[in-house]
Scaffold this active site. Structure first.
Site, PDB file in Angstrom:
ATOM      1  N   LYS A  15       0.834  -1.214   0.000  1.00  0.00           N
ATOM      2  CA  LYS A  15       0.000   0.000   0.000  1.00  0.00           C
ATOM      3  C   LYS A  15       0.868   1.263   0.000  1.00  0.00           C
ATOM      4  O   LYS A  15       0.647   2.169  -0.788  1.00  0.00           O
ATOM      5  CB  LYS A  15      -0.923   0.021   1.242  1.00  0.00           C
ATOM      6  N   ARG A  90      -9.977   1.080   8.201  1.00  0.00           N
ATOM      7  CA  ARG A  90      -9.504  -0.245   8.553  1.00  0.00           C
ATOM      8  C   ARG A  90     -10.544  -1.042   9.345  1.00  0.00           C
ATOM      9  O   ARG A  90     -10.284  -2.177   9.728  1.00  0.00           O
ATOM     10  CB  ARG A  90      -8.282  -0.089   9.432  1.00  0.00           C
ATOM     11  N   ARG A 129      11.874  -5.510   4.921  1.00  0.00           N
ATOM     12  CA  ARG A 129      11.560  -4.100   4.637  1.00  0.00           C
ATOM     13  C   ARG A 129      12.470  -3.144   5.406  1.00  0.00           C
ATOM     14  O   ARG A 129      12.737  -3.334   6.579  1.00  0.00           O
ATOM     15  CB  ARG A 129      10.110  -3.803   5.011  1.00  0.00           C
ATOM     16  N   ARG A 161      11.083  -1.347  10.975  1.00  0.00           N
ATOM     17  CA  ARG A 161       9.991  -1.006  11.879  1.00  0.00           C
ATOM     18  C   ARG A 161       9.897  -1.993  13.034  1.00  0.00           C
ATOM     19  O   ARG A 161      10.031  -3.197  12.855  1.00  0.00           O
ATOM     20  CB  ARG A 161       8.663  -0.973  11.095  1.00  0.00           C
ATOM     21  N   ARG A 172      -0.578  -8.818  13.338  1.00  0.00           N
ATOM     22  CA  ARG A 172      -1.146  -7.805  12.430  1.00  0.00           C
ATOM     23  C   ARG A 172      -1.954  -8.474  11.328  1.00  0.00           C
ATOM     24  O   ARG A 172      -3.011  -7.968  10.935  1.00  0.00           O
ATOM     25  CB  ARG A 172      -0.022  -6.957  11.818  1.00  0.00           C
TER      26      ARG A 172
HETATM   27  P1  AP5 Z   1       4.763  -1.687   1.838  1.00  0.00           P
HETATM   28  O1  AP5 Z   1       4.504  -0.840   0.645  1.00  0.00           O
HETATM   29  O2  AP5 Z   1       5.491  -1.107   2.968  1.00  0.00           O
HETATM   30  O3  AP5 Z   1       3.402  -2.407   2.321  1.00  0.00           O
HETATM   31  P2  AP5 Z   1       2.172  -1.839   3.143  1.00  0.00           P
HETATM   32  O4  AP5 Z   1       0.960  -2.448   2.562  1.00  0.00           O
HETATM   33  O5  AP5 Z   1       2.242  -0.358   3.223  1.00  0.00           O
HETATM   34  O6  AP5 Z   1       2.464  -2.515   4.546  1.00  0.00           O
HETATM   35  P3  AP5 Z   1       2.358  -1.905   6.012  1.00  0.00           P
HETATM   36  O7  AP5 Z   1       3.105  -2.860   6.906  1.00  0.00           O
HETATM   37  O8  AP5 Z   1       2.793  -0.482   6.044  1.00  0.00           O
HETATM   38  O9  AP5 Z   1       0.852  -1.992   6.279  1.00  0.00           O
HETATM   39  P4  AP5 Z   1       0.173  -1.990   7.624  1.00  0.00           P
HETATM   40  O10 AP5 Z   1      -1.202  -1.811   7.158  1.00  0.00           O
HETATM   41  O11 AP5 Z   1       0.392  -3.145   8.491  1.00  0.00           O
HETATM   42  O12 AP5 Z   1       0.926  -0.812   8.430  1.00  0.00           O
HETATM   43  P5  AP5 Z   1       0.510   0.683   8.758  1.00  0.00           P
HETATM   44  O13 AP5 Z   1       1.725   1.478   8.794  1.00  0.00           O
HETATM   45  O14 AP5 Z   1      -0.624   1.102   7.910  1.00  0.00           O
HETATM   46  O15 AP5 Z   1       5.561  -2.991   1.302  1.00  0.00           O
HETATM   47  C1  AP5 Z   1       6.027  -3.980   2.217  1.00  0.00           C
HETATM   48  C2  AP5 Z   1       7.387  -4.541   1.731  1.00  0.00           C
HETATM   49  O16 AP5 Z   1       7.186  -5.266   0.516  1.00  0.00           O
HETATM   50  C3  AP5 Z   1       8.432  -3.456   1.405  1.00  0.00           C
HETATM   51  O17 AP5 Z   1       9.679  -3.923   1.783  1.00  0.00           O
HETATM   52  C4  AP5 Z   1       8.331  -3.289  -0.121  1.00  0.00           C
HETATM   53  O18 AP5 Z   1       9.532  -2.850  -0.696  1.00  0.00           O
HETATM   54  C5  AP5 Z   1       7.957  -4.706  -0.558  1.00  0.00           C
HETATM   55  N1  AP5 Z   1       7.080  -4.756  -1.743  1.00  0.00           N
HETATM   56  C6  AP5 Z   1       6.026  -3.935  -2.043  1.00  0.00           C
HETATM   57  N2  AP5 Z   1       5.439  -4.318  -3.190  1.00  0.00           N
HETATM   58  C7  AP5 Z   1       6.136  -5.416  -3.636  1.00  0.00           C
HETATM   59  C8  AP5 Z   1       5.996  -6.272  -4.775  1.00  0.00           C
HETATM   60  N3  AP5 Z   1       5.033  -6.066  -5.701  1.00  0.00           N
HETATM   61  N4  AP5 Z   1       6.874  -7.298  -4.903  1.00  0.00           N
HETATM   62  C9  AP5 Z   1       7.848  -7.499  -3.969  1.00  0.00           C
HETATM   63  N5  AP5 Z   1       8.022  -6.724  -2.867  1.00  0.00           N
HETATM   64  C10 AP5 Z   1       7.166  -5.689  -2.706  1.00  0.00           C
HETATM   65  O19 AP5 Z   1      -0.067   0.530  10.243  1.00  0.00           O
HETATM   66  C11 AP5 Z   1       0.791   0.268  11.328  1.00  0.00           C
HETATM   67  C12 AP5 Z   1       0.011   0.273  12.623  1.00  0.00           C
HETATM   68  O20 AP5 Z   1      -0.561   1.568  12.847  1.00  0.00           O
HETATM   69  C13 AP5 Z   1      -1.182  -0.677  12.696  1.00  0.00           C
HETATM   70  O21 AP5 Z   1      -0.785  -1.977  13.070  1.00  0.00           O
HETATM   71  C14 AP5 Z   1      -2.054   0.004  13.745  1.00  0.00           C
HETATM   72  O22 AP5 Z   1      -1.555  -0.213  15.030  1.00  0.00           O
HETATM   73  C15 AP5 Z   1      -1.862   1.468  13.404  1.00  0.00           C
HETATM   74  N6  AP5 Z   1      -2.848   1.940  12.432  1.00  0.00           N
HETATM   75  C16 AP5 Z   1      -2.592   2.395  11.171  1.00  0.00           C
HETATM   76  N7  AP5 Z   1      -3.727   2.739  10.554  1.00  0.00           N
HETATM   77  C17 AP5 Z   1      -4.744   2.478  11.411  1.00  0.00           C
HETATM   78  C18 AP5 Z   1      -6.146   2.603  11.327  1.00  0.00           C
HETATM   79  N8  AP5 Z   1      -6.759   3.080  10.221  1.00  0.00           N
HETATM   80  N9  AP5 Z   1      -6.890   2.238  12.417  1.00  0.00           N
HETATM   81  C19 AP5 Z   1      -6.296   1.792  13.534  1.00  0.00           C
HETATM   82  N10 AP5 Z   1      -4.964   1.626  13.668  1.00  0.00           N
HETATM   83  C20 AP5 Z   1      -4.187   1.973  12.610  1.00  0.00           C
HETATM   84 MG    MG Z   2       2.511   1.077   4.770  1.00  0.00          MG
END
Ligand code: AP5
Ligand code: MG
Length: 216
Positions: A15, A90, A129, A161, A172
């Site tokens: 994402k 979410r 990552r 992270r 997660r």
């Molecule tokens: P990346 O692009 O970083 O993936 P992502 O989908 O952004 O993954 P996240 O871990 O950031 O999602 P998340 O939803 O768990 O975390 P968030 O920060 O939102 O790609 C991942 C890896 O894969 C990278 O190394 C990349 O290079 C590689 N990659 C990408 N595409 C690829 C491909 N096609 N092929 C190969 N490799 C690839 O949330 C974190 C925390 O914040 C949550 O756990 C929660 O506690 C809180 N939080 C955030 N939003 C909310 C909400 N709306 N409500 C409540 N709590 C929330």
């Molecule tokens: Mg992300």
């Protein structure tokens, strides 16, 4: 009318990687709820202190706090044309709240691309990552930076992270399946869901996402 794109997908689906490119290409703001929480954590704000425990456990931050944070973010000037939402909504409660907020802003969710990646691929992605404080994302194998340990865009140091440790990743993914995956049906029923195969190479996923969004 302003345009909002909601990017759906499990942790590690890509994402953040894709939202960066798509928001640039469509001239929309990129709003990552996770990045905003991490920024607050770094600056030791009240919001950051509140979110920290939930994030470290791999759980969701409570809806009321998250909704208030996004409501404020959406009113900033850089969102004048709309935004790509990465990580929000979410939960069904967040999705309903978003509808209300966008009505007030005379906007609407135009498209909900769902980046589909099976769970077994996600662990390898998250364990490799590396990211910078600005939220630019790399992978040791799949998308390495030009200089090891440094961000290509801003030269900032890369770090891993806290919540990418295997046990937290597992949690997660479970939380995603229980609380967030119902949004797939929610948006399908509204005719907005566009499924994209997220196991392809990064550039191909981008192309598919842009095509899906352009189709409306
Ligand atoms: P990346 O692009 O970083 O993936 P992502 O989908 O952004 O993954 P996240 O871990 O950031 O999602 P998340 O939803 O768990 O975390 P968030 O920060 O939102 O790609 C991942 C890896 O894969 C990278 O190394 C990349 O290079 C590689 N990659 C990408 N595409 C690829 C491909 N096609 N092929 C190969 N490799 C690839 O949330 C974190 C925390 O914040 C949550 O756990 C929660 O506690 C809180 N939080 C955030 N939003 C909310 C909400 N709306 N409500 C409540 N709590 C929330
Ligand atoms: Mg992300």
């Amino acid at each position: 009318m302003t345009t909002y794109i909601v990017l759906l997908g499990p942790p590690g689906a890509g994402k953040g990687t894709q939202a960066e490119v798509i928001s640039d290409s469509l001239k929309l703001a990129h709003i990552s709820s996770g990045d905003i929480f991490r920024e607050n954590l770094k600056n030791e704000t009240e919001l950051g202190k509140l979110a920290q425990g939930y994030m470290n456990r791999g759980e969701l931050v409570p809806d009321d706090v998250t909704i208030a944070m996004i409501r404020e973010r959406l009113t900033r000037p850089d969102c004048a044309n709309g935004a790509v939402l990465d990580g929000f909504p979410r939960t069904p409660a967040q999705a309903t709240a978003l509808e209300g907020m966008l009505k007030e802003l005379d906007g609407t969710v135009r498209s909900v691309p769902y980046i589909n990646v099976p769970s077994e691929v996600l662990v390898a992605r998250l364990s490799g990552r590396w990211t910078c404080q600005q939220g630019h994302v790399y992978h040791v194998v799949f998308n390495p930076p030009q200089v090891t340990g440094k961000c290509d865009v801003d030269g900032l140091e890369l770090y891993q992270r806290e919540d990418d440790q295997p046990a937290t990743v597992e949690r997660r993914i479970r939380v995603y399946l229980e609380q967030t995956s119902p949004l797939i049906e929610y948006y399908r029923e509204r005719g907005l869901l566009r499924e994209v195969d997220g196991t392809q190479a990064i550039d191909q996923v981008t192309a598919d996402l842009l095509a899906a969004i352009q189709k409306g």
